[in-house]
Motif scaffolding. Sequence first.
Motif, short mmCIF file in Angstrom:
data_model
loop_
_atom_site.label_atom_id
_atom_site.label_comp_id
_atom_site.label_asym_id
_atom_site.label_seq_id
_atom_site.Cartn_x
_atom_site.Cartn_y
_atom_site.Cartn_z
N ASP A 155 -14.34 -26.55 28.90
CA ASP A 155 -13.38 -27.58 29.32
C ASP A 155 -13.70 -28.17 30.69
OD1 ASP A 155 -11.90 -27.34 26.96
OD2 ASP A 155 -10.73 -25.67 27.78
N GLN B 99 -16.40 -35.12 24.05
CA GLN B 99 -15.41 -34.07 23.81
C GLN B 99 -16.09 -32.75 23.44
OE1 GLN B 99 -12.03 -34.16 24.30
NE2 GLN B 99 -12.53 -36.13 25.26
N GLN C 67 -17.57 -31.24 26.65
CA GLN C 67 -16.54 -30.65 27.50
C GLN C 67 -16.09 -29.30 26.94
OE1 GLN C 67 -13.39 -33.11 29.12
NE2 GLN C 67 -14.50 -34.99 28.58
N TRP C 68 -15.98 -29.21 25.61
CA TRP C 68 -15.63 -27.92 24.99
C TRP C 68 -16.74 -26.90 25.24
CZ3 TRP C 68 -18.28 -25.19 21.25
CH2 TRP C 68 -17.61 -24.08 20.72
#
Length: 352
Positions: A35, A27, A30-31
């Motif tokens: 994204d 996560q 991805q940030w």
Amino acid sequence: MIHFYGNPSKSVYAVQTQAPISAEDDQKLQWLFADAPKLEADALSGFFTGPRATTITPWSTNAVEITQNMEIKGILRIEQFHTCEESSPYDKMLLQKFDGLNQSQFDINVTADGVLEIDDIAAYNMQEGLSLSDDEIDYLIQLSGKLDRKLTDSEVFGFSQVNSEHCRHKIFNGTFIIDGEEMPTSLFKLIKETSKRWPNGIVSAYSDNVAFVEGPQAEQFAPKTANKPDVYQTSLFDSVISLKAETHNFPTTVEPFNGAATGSGGEIRDRLAGGQGSLPLAGTAVYMTSYSRLNEERPWENGFEARKWLYQTPMDILIKASNGASDFGNKFGQPLITGSVLTFEHQEGDQT
């Protein structure tokens, strides 16, 4: 293992790790990649351009450090690859075109060559383009005889690099014989003589790769003591200013952005390492190229026929080098605040 993030039809990030990525770290990544989703595939098809396996880019070094600050552990390398067509042009100096990306993307399958003994130094000089002069070749031949063995490829190549644009000490510190008479001093001693006779405000010169001169009395706002938490106060101190000039002519000619960036970095490095250390505050840049021929309304640029450039055009150098020097300085908190540009061409006989 390598994990892929992004859009295979545009660009992807290849993340090399020591172990599988946890859900929490996934996560975070991805940030970090705006994204960009993780691609559940061990390999991607299609053509991509990106860095060579043998070259870890400065961008990757910064990206990995960012992940470390985000407490993501085990990241070894991060590189970005852009989708392209099989026939798409690309910068062969920096990039490589790949027919698909896979788990061996960063593997380096190169076996080191053995030591090569040089039989003919003059021929090896021409073969490798070492630009050794006749005097230097004669010196190496005599050295080989004195050592009673052949010189190796690394020895000859290393000798050829000693006389780079940065360091000409073997000439500057050499003995000068003019019209059969040995001069009492070397060229480097003559250069140093100026500051020796007229030191003026010089604090240090020729001791480091940077010089220091007396600066103005300045006001400093800092903690009262440096070894424990304390109140801030203002105090006057006699400042010393570091001065450094760094040339990066050939690297900037071949690859302007990174050539100028590392030139700026070398200047920052030398001032940080000079004396007891100094703070990089501001930098300058000077660019000198052949005519840019950017504007047709410059009649003086039409006096010579534009040549075919081997590496980069003057406009490429002026734009990319300016971006590179500014980029590196900004990353270290040292903005370029001034500089100059000179474009010039001259004809001597039939040579331009």
